[in-house]
Design an enzyme around this catalytic site. Structure first.
Site: not given
Ligand SMILES: NC(=O)c1ccc[n+]([C@@H]2O[C@H](COP(=O)([O-])OP(=O)(O)OC[C@H]3O[C@@H](n4cnc5c(N)ncnc54)[C@H](OP(=O)(O)O)[C@@H]3O)[C@@H](O)[C@H]2O)c1
Length: 269
Positions: A142, A155
């Site tokens: 991130s 975070y």
């Molecule tokens: N969205 C943004 O603005 C942004 C910006 C920078 C970086 N990121 C990074 O992008 C990545 C994906 O995030 P996203 O934005 O796509 O959010 P998201 O839709 O909430 O995706 C998070 C994923 O992680 C899984 N997860 C969460 N807790 C888990 C656990 N205990 N065991 C197994 N799987 C787990 C969730 O699946 P389940 O709930 O089904 O387990 C989901 O598939 C993350 O690393 C986040 O930090 C996001």
């Protein structure tokens, strides 16, 4: 576009958001894809989309915060796929909480899922990659790793730890045929901003990018072998600007945070 025909890939957090789109993009590039997350029904939907491109794709329902379960998960994937060529460590949790309001166990939870877990999974799959003489170990970090985001200390620290590990690993793996990559997204339009246990986001979500931009960056890094890619890429300039003047950066972020808190309070965000 990079071809992954005959390769296998494992994507964590593939049930929603960035992970689901990355998994589909890897399948479309020819890889047999393994999917991991907790929500089985959503994972099945991603799997169905991946199987349209790559019929032998598979899924594993697992809680990646359970560090003791990671070695057996990695072994199950290797047994099914005969090795993993591309690992995308994407699963993570947000934590929008001011430091002075944070119970200590919340910081532990974030570090466990966002840092310790991807490192465990990577260490479990690296020996196979090194033995085969090739592989890609990708982390979804991130911009928070480099830019000290307000109200996101836990975070940001988890992503900074991941980035530091990945930087050293990229050097350690020199000569093995295995490459380390990290993609550093800014705001992306996913469910990350509506999960419970968090303060409302300070950022203006109308600026959020589609997750497809992150998937394109992952494939770009696998194709060109480079280490790091910001999404959007101009965040690299912000990171180097901060490194050159950290006092000015912190003063600027304090002012931005006061403005944003006023906007959130008055409903004008
Ligand atoms: N969205 C943004 O603005 C942004 C910006 C920078 C970086 N990121 C990074 O992008 C990545 C994906 O995030 P996203 O934005 O796509 O959010 P998201 O839709 O909430 O995706 C998070 C994923 O992680 C899984 N997860 C969460 N807790 C888990 C656990 N205990 N065991 C197994 N799987 C787990 C969730 O699946 P389940 O709930 O089904 O387990 C989901 O598939 C993350 O690393 C986040 O930090 C996001």
């Amino acid at each position: 576009m990079v071809s992954l025909t005959g390769k296998s890939a494992l994507v964590t957090g593939a049930s929603s958001g960035i992970g689901a789109v990355v998994a589909e993009a890897l399948a479309a590039a020819g890889a047999r894809v393994g999917l991991v997350a907790r929500r089985e029904e959503l994972l099945e939907k991603t799997l169905a989309r991946c199987r349209e491109h790559s019929p032998n794709s598979a899924m594993w329902v697992a809680d990646l915060a359970d560090l003791d379960g990671i070695a057996s998960l990695a072994a199950a994937v290797e047994a099914e796929f005969g090795g993993v060529d591309v690992l995308v460590n994407n699963a993570a949790m947000p934590k929008r909480r001011r430091v002075q309001d944070m119970p200590p166990n919340e910081n532990d939870d974030v570090m466990r899922l966002n840092y310790l877990s991807p490192v465990r999974l990577t260490l479990a799959l690296l020996p196979g990659m090194i033995a085969r003489g090739h592989g890609h170990v990708v982390a979804v970090g991130s911009v928070a790793a480099r830019l000290g985001p307000p109200h996101e200390a836990a975070y940001g620290a988890s992503k900074a730890a991941l980035t530091a590990f990945w930087e050293s690993m990229a050097v350690d793996l020199d000569g093995t045929g295995v490459r380390a990559h990290i993609v550093q997204p800014a705001l992306v339009d996913t469910d990350l901003f509506s999960l419970p246990g968090n303060e409302p986001p300070l950022s203006d979500l109308s600026d959020a990018l589609p997750p497809q931009e992150v998937a394109a960056a992952v494939l770009e890094l696998i194709g060109n072998g480079r280490f790091e890619r910001y999404v959007p890429d101009w965040f690299a300039e912000m990171a180097s600007g901060k490194a050159a003047d950290v006092e000015g950066f912190i003063a600027g972020v304090k002012e931005w945070t006061r403005d944003r808190l006023r906007a959130v309070d008055t409903g004008t965000s």
